[in-house]
Motif scaffolding. Structure first.
Motif, PDB file in Angstrom:
ATOM      1  N   LEU A   1       6.478 -32.933 -15.591  1.00 21.27           N
ATOM      2  CA  LEU A   1       5.210 -32.546 -16.189  1.00 21.27           C
ATOM      3  C   LEU A   1       4.296 -33.751 -16.397  1.00 21.27           C
ATOM      4  O   LEU A   1       4.763 -34.864 -16.637  1.00 21.27           O
TER       5      LEU A   1
ATOM      6  N   SER B   1      -3.714 -22.167 -31.518  1.00 29.00           N
ATOM      7  CA  SER B   1      -3.225 -22.404 -30.159  1.00 29.00           C
ATOM      8  C   SER B   1      -4.324 -22.178 -29.128  1.00 29.00           C
ATOM      9  O   SER B   1      -4.381 -22.869 -28.109  1.00 29.00           O
TER      10      SER B   1
ATOM     11  N   GLY C   1       0.782 -31.507 -19.552  1.00 29.67           N
ATOM     12  CA  GLY C   1       1.754 -30.428 -19.404  1.00 29.67           C
ATOM     13  C   GLY C   1       2.857 -30.515 -20.441  1.00 29.67           C
ATOM     14  O   GLY C   1       3.291 -29.498 -21.000  1.00 29.67           O
ATOM     15  N   ALA C   2       3.318 -31.732 -20.719  1.00 26.46           N
ATOM     16  CA  ALA C   2       4.362 -31.917 -21.728  1.00 26.46           C
ATOM     17  C   ALA C   2       3.850 -31.549 -23.115  1.00 26.46           C
ATOM     18  O   ALA C   2       4.583 -30.967 -23.926  1.00 26.46           O
ATOM     19  N   ARG C   3       2.591 -31.906 -23.377  1.00 29.56           N
ATOM     20  CA  ARG C   3       1.999 -31.544 -24.666  1.00 29.56           C
ATOM     21  C   ARG C   3       1.950 -30.031 -24.837  1.00 29.56           C
ATOM     22  O   ARG C   3       2.314 -29.491 -25.889  1.00 29.56           O
ATOM     23  N   ILE C   4       1.543 -29.325 -23.790  1.00 27.35           N
ATOM     24  CA  ILE C   4       1.446 -27.863 -23.848  1.00 27.35           C
ATOM     25  C   ILE C   4       2.834 -27.237 -23.975  1.00 27.35           C
ATOM     26  O   ILE C   4       3.064 -26.341 -24.796  1.00 27.35           O
ATOM     27  N   ALA C   5       3.783 -27.726 -23.159  1.00 24.36           N
ATOM     28  CA  ALA C   5       5.133 -27.159 -23.191  1.00 24.36           C
ATOM     29  C   ALA C   5       5.818 -27.403 -24.528  1.00 24.36           C
ATOM     30  O   ALA C   5       6.645 -26.603 -24.969  1.00 24.36           O
ATOM     31  N   GLY C   6       5.448 -28.490 -25.200  1.00 22.50           N
ATOM     32  CA  GLY C   6       6.097 -28.850 -26.454  1.00 22.50           C
ATOM     33  C   GLY C   6       5.501 -28.206 -27.676  1.00 22.50           C
ATOM     34  O   GLY C   6       6.000 -28.401 -28.783  1.00 22.50           O
TER      35      GLY C   6
ATOM     36  N   GLY D   1      13.824 -27.967 -14.413  1.00 26.19           N
ATOM     37  CA  GLY D   1      14.079 -29.021 -15.384  1.00 26.19           C
ATOM     38  C   GLY D   1      14.629 -30.266 -14.710  1.00 26.19           C
ATOM     39  O   GLY D   1      14.722 -31.328 -15.317  1.00 26.19           O
TER      40      GLY D   1
END
Length: 477
Positions: free
Chosen positions: A16, A154, A20-25, A6
């Motif tokens: 990210l 998903s 990556g941020a879209r997937i993690a969120g 982090g």
């Protein structure tokens, strides 16, 4: 620079990518959230008798004894060097040949399936993810009758950024010819036109047959009408038939593979796997059958990330090859046990005043809890779900399947008789105590786990604007 995960890289930029941020969120779906709670505290009659009983996850646990016996036979103990070496990521030729022969026979295919049209992946989740990615561009949509298995969201969103366009189905019965949650071409047409007005380009239609969570089986005529509809609008059709052989009544199941003349064979794609019909959800093997060369070419490029181990393909080939065992032992025993288990659960639910939708396929029933809600809202539905979890009973709320009417739940029956009886006992105890409680607006664990108005992408679900809270008439057992 030191520190935990982090921390920002030395340059100070985000760790990210935007993707990556879209997937993690992405928010976990209710089905995933419920399963995570179960995994942390699973019921065991000896080690954890107060643990969570799981009637929420659609797994067939009724025939492990048959699988175990078959796995001990000598033909399974086969180890050759080629099984431990790199192989065709589309699936070994011998395995695809066995799948083609098996599906030709058991799906009553109109003509013999071609092994070259088959791609094998590590589960139908991978099939959904790869196929939707090569068919659609980001923000494209696919039509799907709702309620439906919520995990599809998903699977189609993580890779491709694709959104569902709901075709809302309701329990209301308007005349003697209609049935609850009935799909019609008119409803498909209305949903497609709404999407166009919203600027959504619809590229595909997804149909689940036998249906999850309704347990419904599409009549052959309706299936043909849906295929004709898709052909008129040049939509791809993804047929998810993963419960194809989990049919336990005398209802006739029609596979899309059995139709003599498809309106658009190049845009019709079939999915099946070993998770449900063979009770092997942990083996992770899904099958795609498509005649479209360009789609196979694109999917096979991605299948390198989703291939199946060589020894697994060998073992499953042996299962498919043993027709005597399949026809005289496994399938008839499985069908008998499924029907018996369904009867026990349906009778137990009736005993506590819960009717269910009449069904003939799948591993579950679609049950009507509406009279137990404090109010006819999805907040009340999630409150009831949370109360059941507090009593260590996991079932699946209708919102997890994007149902437009609060108060419907899916309960899986393909487990031991003892667990079903104990689940009914816990359910009865909970409903008795819950009925005496006043309505509450407290935020529950369920609310925190998943916003009931959003899907796994965090976007608001595509809705029709119709009233989803009205209690309507329903035909049940």
């Amino acid at each position: 620079m030191s520190g935990g995960g982090g921390s920002l890289p030395a340059g100070g930029g985000p760790a990210l990518s935007l993707r990556g941020a879209r997937i993690a969120g992405g928010a976990p779906g209710l089905l995933d959230a419920g399963f995570a709670l179960y995994v942390a505290d699973p019921f065991d009659p000896e080690l954890n008798p107060q643990g969570i009983l799981n009637l929420g996850t659609s797994e067939n646990k009724l025939c492990f004894d048959l699988l175990e016996e078959r796995l001990t036979r000598p033909d399974m103990n086969y180890l050759e060097p080629h099984l431990f070496q790199y192989a065709d990521t589309q699936g070994t030729r011998s395995f695809r040949e066995e799948i083609a022969k098996f599906l030709t026979d058991y799906a009553r295919a109109a003509k013999a399936l071609n092994p070259e049209h088959i791609t094998v992946m590590n589960g139908c989740c991978a099939v959904f993810a790869t196929l939707s990615t090569v068919l659609c561009d980001p923000d494209d949509g696919y039509l799907i009758p709702a309620p439906y298995y919520g995990g599809i969201n998903s699977k189609t969103w993580l890779y491709g950024g694709i959104q569902p366009v709901h075709v809302p189905l309701f329990s209301e019965v308007t005349d003697e010819e209609s049935r609850p949650f009935q799909l019609t071409v008119e409803k498909l047409e209305a949903a497609l036109q709404r999407a166009k007005k919203q600027g959504i380009r619809v590229r595909a239609l997804i149909l689940i047959n036998p249906h999850n969570p309704l347990g419904d089986i599409y009549p052959a005529q309706l299936l043909k009408e849906c295929l004709e509809f898709a052909h008129r609008y040049e939509l791809h059709v993804i047929m998810d038939e993963i419960y194809m052989l989990s049919v336990y009544d005398d209802t006739t199941f029609t596979s899309v593979l059995s139709l003599d003349c498809l309106p658009d064979p190049e845009r019709t794609h079939f999915m099946w796997g070993f998770s449900k019909d063979f009770g092997m959800s942990g083996i992770r093997v899904g099958v795609l059958y498509t005649r479209n060369h360009e789609i196979r070419k694109a999917v096979n490029q991605l299948s390198v990330f989703h291939s199946c181990p060589g020894p697994v393909q060998h073992v499953l080939s042996q299962f498919l090859r043993d027709r005597d065992w399949l026809d005289n032992v496994f399938f008839p025993t499985n069908k008998k046990r499924l029907k018996e288990a369904q009867n026990i659960l349906v009778d137990g639910l009736a005993g506590v005043g819960i009717p269910v939708l009449k069904s003939s396929g799948g591993l579950y029933v679609w049950a009507d809890f509406r009279k137990f809600l404090k109010s006819q809202t999805f907040e009340a539905e999630l409150e009831l779900w949370q109360k059941l979890l507090d009593k260590k009973l996991l079932i699946s709320p209708g919102k997890a399947f994007f149902c437009y009417e609060p108060g419907w739940f899916r309960l899986v029956f393909s487990d031991s008789v003892d667990k079903i009886y104990l689940s009914i006992q816990r359910l009865e105890q909970m409903l008795h105590s819950y009925a005496a409680e006043p309505a509450t607006n407290q935020t529950s664990t369920a609310d925190a786990l998943c916003n009931p108005e959003k899907d796994s992408s965090g976007k608001s679900s595509n809705t029709s604007g119709e009233d989803a809270s009205q209690i309507k008439n329903v035909l049940v057992y």
